[in-house]
Design a protein around this motif. Structure first.
Motif, short mmCIF file in Angstrom:
data_model
loop_
_atom_site.label_atom_id
_atom_site.label_comp_id
_atom_site.label_asym_id
_atom_site.label_seq_id
_atom_site.Cartn_x
_atom_site.Cartn_y
_atom_site.Cartn_z
N VAL A 1 0.78 -1.34 -0.04
CA VAL A 1 -0.08 0.03 0.07
C VAL A 1 0.88 1.35 -0.02
N GLU A 2 1.91 1.23 -0.04
CA GLU A 2 3.18 2.27 0.11
C GLU A 2 3.45 2.61 -1.49
N LEU A 3 2.98 3.27 -1.96
CA LEU A 3 2.89 3.63 -3.46
C LEU A 3 3.56 5.05 -3.98
N TRP A 4 4.01 5.19 -5.03
CA TRP A 4 4.29 6.57 -5.69
C TRP A 4 3.19 7.19 -6.48
N TYR A 5 3.06 8.46 -6.17
CA TYR A 5 1.86 9.00 -6.97
C TYR A 5 2.66 10.01 -8.17
N ASP A 6 2.06 10.05 -9.24
CA ASP A 6 2.53 10.94 -10.25
C ASP A 6 1.75 12.32 -10.31
N ASN A 7 2.19 13.44 -9.74
CA ASN A 7 1.21 14.49 -9.72
C ASN A 7 0.82 15.12 -11.02
N VAL A 8 1.65 14.84 -12.00
CA VAL A 8 1.32 15.28 -13.44
C VAL A 8 0.22 14.53 -14.02
N SER A 9 0.18 13.14 -13.99
CA SER A 9 -0.87 12.39 -14.71
C SER A 9 -2.11 12.13 -13.64
N GLY A 10 -1.92 11.95 -12.41
CA GLY A 10 -2.86 11.93 -11.52
C GLY A 10 -2.99 10.31 -11.33
N ASP A 11 -1.92 9.42 -11.87
CA ASP A 11 -1.84 8.06 -11.55
C ASP A 11 -1.00 7.68 -10.76
N TYR A 12 -1.41 6.53 -10.16
CA TYR A 12 -0.42 5.75 -8.97
C TYR A 12 0.61 5.11 -10.11
N LEU A 13 1.94 5.09 -9.69
CA LEU A 13 2.74 4.01 -10.32
C LEU A 13 2.65 2.62 -9.88
N ASN A 14 3.52 1.91 -10.69
CA ASN A 14 3.33 0.49 -10.20
C ASN A 14 4.63 0.08 -9.15
N VAL A 15 5.71 1.01 -9.45
CA VAL A 15 6.84 0.80 -8.57
C VAL A 15 7.49 2.46 -8.30
N ALA A 16 8.28 2.24 -7.41
CA ALA A 16 8.93 3.67 -7.54
C ALA A 16 9.93 4.02 -8.73
N PRO A 17 9.77 5.35 -8.97
CA PRO A 17 10.58 5.74 -10.13
C PRO A 17 12.10 5.69 -9.89
N LEU A 18 12.89 5.55 -10.82
CA LEU A 18 14.36 5.48 -10.51
C LEU A 18 14.96 6.85 -9.96
N PRO A 19 15.89 6.50 -9.23
CA PRO A 19 16.38 7.79 -8.60
C PRO A 19 16.77 8.84 -9.73
N SER A 20 17.00 8.61 -10.85
CA SER A 20 17.55 9.56 -11.84
C SER A 20 16.44 10.17 -12.40
N THR A 21 15.21 9.41 -12.33
CA THR A 21 13.74 9.90 -12.64
C THR A 21 13.53 10.98 -11.75
N LEU A 22 13.50 10.62 -10.55
CA LEU A 22 13.12 11.44 -9.31
C LEU A 22 14.12 12.80 -9.54
N ASN A 23 15.23 12.61 -9.85
CA ASN A 23 16.22 13.80 -9.80
C ASN A 23 15.94 14.75 -10.99
#
Length: 550
Positions: free
Chosen positions: A172-194
């Motif tokens: 239940v600990e999930l990452w949310y995309d504030n742009v698309s309004g969708d939950y991701l399947n897994v955590a984004p890569l550190p490079s993507t977060l950066n």
């Protein structure tokens, strides 16, 4: 509102009629120890050779493998016969949260549009990733990413042709995309977060969140699926490997699984087409030494096979012939009393309490747990040969790794390689054996052994290729093989999941080669992830300044 209500007489009747209404006890054969066998209902039967749709976290992949062995058709596995998915691991279609399960069904059946402009991200010129697939897939041209997404939609639509759906809930600990309004399947890569620091946020879902998404997912499944669709719902026993919350992962995981288990119960109580299989209970209630690998996260192959076989056999109407337990050497060898005493030995080691170990040394003969702690105490005291003697007869992974560490301290590097090599294979978790083998190969000056370690490591853990290439590149640099090191680090730098440590290693190598400008450019936009990397970055910048001044 209660999810189930019985009048008093009916409740008493059900308890008396239920052979699994109590726990049993240790004075007789029971269904709890050492391997838990929770009872479950089987409201329908699988038909030989029929197509079965699977979705969810890793337990779903385990079920798929067993179903295929028994002659059932599994459309989600057929996906990997297509050109867009060949050579990829089935794990890339894992769905860990109820929102991502809903997303895949909604996108596949047209209930929601998949927005490529938000779902696909260009991580470098002409190279894209799909934010909603497991990020072990390397970036590629937009055509390749689009083909994989289309293939997954098509495979998901095969649910419409299946009478049976097997679904596993993960976390239940999930990452949310504030742009698309969708939950991701897994955590984004550190490079993507950066690269997109304000785009993603972490959400810890509530019961209502998980229930709503799961209910909507089943609405789609029953809308587009066959009229006779049946569902087997499970909760994955595999815990979160780590939490992003400010609390112990044990506590965070307990919340996560409790919510999903409660959601599963609610859903099953509301819809007779959905039945629950207790894989979560079987694993978590079994003896931990049988249930879990040494990393305390992954379930042993035996217990996975036991549960999958038990479920498929029951729904296939086959006689329940339980799998034989592991060999005796793999089973618990100590009493609860011995394990508790081993815990006392751990405390004594932390206190450097020589008197304790001198008094209790005889316990090492009968208690592997105590022997490990005693050997570690001797290791801390620099008594390497004595420590090796204490664990000489122990063939557990912990003892083998400790033996490798002791031999490394004794600078017997060839012996280290031979000792840990049997652990360097797929299915054996942890990095300690790989680091010991790599570092020993470096100290031996053996490029052949370094490269053999690299190849074996990538085969055993292909999803961590960037990390592995970085480790091997670092080893080659330290061994003085600059050209080979450069090749490995360049390849690692080319991956979208390149670590800060990869950039630091490359910058260090470039400085050693006298390429000051390239070294400075390599660390120009680096974002350290831990304090040690910040210190190393500061040292590199200081070194660059000194080189320029000279």
């Amino acid at each position: 509102m209660p999810i189930i209500t019985f009048n008093g007489h009916e409740a008493v009747r059900l308890r008396k009629a239920n052979t699994a209404s109590s726990w049993g006890n240790r004075s007789e054969i029971n269904r709890v120890e050492p391997v838990a066998k929770p009872a479950f209902s089987v409201p329908f039967r699988l038909e030989p050779g029929e197509k079965i749709f699977t979705i969810g976290s890793c337990f779903a992949r385990n079920v798929e493998a067993e179903l295929r062995k028994r002659g059932f058709k599994v459309p989600m596995r057929d996906l990997f016969k297509t050109p867009a998915f060949e050579k990829l691991s089935p794990e890339i279609v894992n769905n860990f949260g109820t929102p991502s399960i809903y997303n895949e069904l909604a996108w596949a059946f047209g209930e929601e549009p998949f927005d490529e402009g938000k779902g696909f991200v260009e991580v470098r010129p002409g190279q894209f990733i799909d934010l909603h697939m497991v990020p072990s897939i390397r970036p590629g041209p937009i055509e390749d990413v689009r083909a994989r997404r289309a293939g997954l939609h098509e495979a998901t639509r095969s649910l419409a042709d299946c009478r049976v759906l097997i679904m596993t809930l993960g976390l239940v600990e999930l990452w949310y995309d504030n742009v698309s309004g969708d939950y991701l399947n897994v955590a984004p890569l550190p490079s993507t977060l950066n690269a997109f620091p304000d785009r993603f946020s972490l959400h810890v879902l509530s019961f209502d969140d998980c229930y709503r998404y799961l209910h909507q997912a089943f609405d789609i499944a029953f809308k587009y699926g066959r009229k006779d669709l049946q569902v087997v719902l499970t909760v994955s026993p595999v815990p979160m490997t780590a939490t992003h919350r400010d609390c112990d992962v044990l506590v965070a995981n307990s919340y996560s699984k409790s919510v999903l288990r409660a959601v599963a119960e609610q859903i099953c109580a509301e819809d007779q087409r959905i039945s629950y299989f207790p894989s979560y209970e079987s694993v978590t209630l079994s003896d931990r030494r049988i249930a879990w690998m040494d990393d305390l996260v992954h379930v042993t192959e035996y217990l996975i096979a036991f549960n999958v076989d038990r479920m498929v056999s029951a729904y296939s109407g086959e006689d329940g012939t339980e799998l034989a337990p592991p060999d005796a050497v793999e089973l618990p060898r100590e009493s609860a009393e011995a394990l508790i005493f081993a815990d006392k030995a751990r405390d004594a080691r932390n206190r450097s309490d020589r008197a304790f170990f001198k008094k209790e040394a005889h316990r090492a003969k009968d208690s592997p747990g105590f022997a490990i702690e005693y050997a570690r105490f001797l290791f801390d005291q620099g008594e390497f040969d004595e420590a090796l003697a204490v664990i000489a007869d122990d063939d557990s992974r912990s003892a083998i790794v400790l033996r490798g560490e002791l031999l490394y301290a004794l600078e017997d590097f060839a012996a280290v390689v031979e000792t840990v090599r049997p652990l360097c294979k797929r299915g054996v978790k942890g990095n300690a054996q790989w680091r010991l083998r790599t570092n020993s190969a470096v100290r031996l000056g053996s490029v052949e052994e370094i490269e053999a370690t690299r190849d074996a490591w990538i085969v055993a853990d292909p999803r961590r290729e960037t990390f592995i290439l970085t480790q091997i590149g670092s080893a080659l640099r330290r061994a003085g093989h600059q050209d080979l090191a450069f090749g490995h680090l360049s390849k690692a730098m080319g991956h979208t999941d390149a670590y800060a440590v990869t950039q630091l290693e490359m910058a260090t190598l470039l400085l050693e080669r006298g390429e000051i400008d390239r070294a400075e450019a390599t660390i120009a936009d680096i974002k350290p992830e831990i304090p040690a990397q910040e210190n190393r970055l500061a040292a590199l910048r200081k070194r660059i300044d000194a080189e320029r001044a000279a």
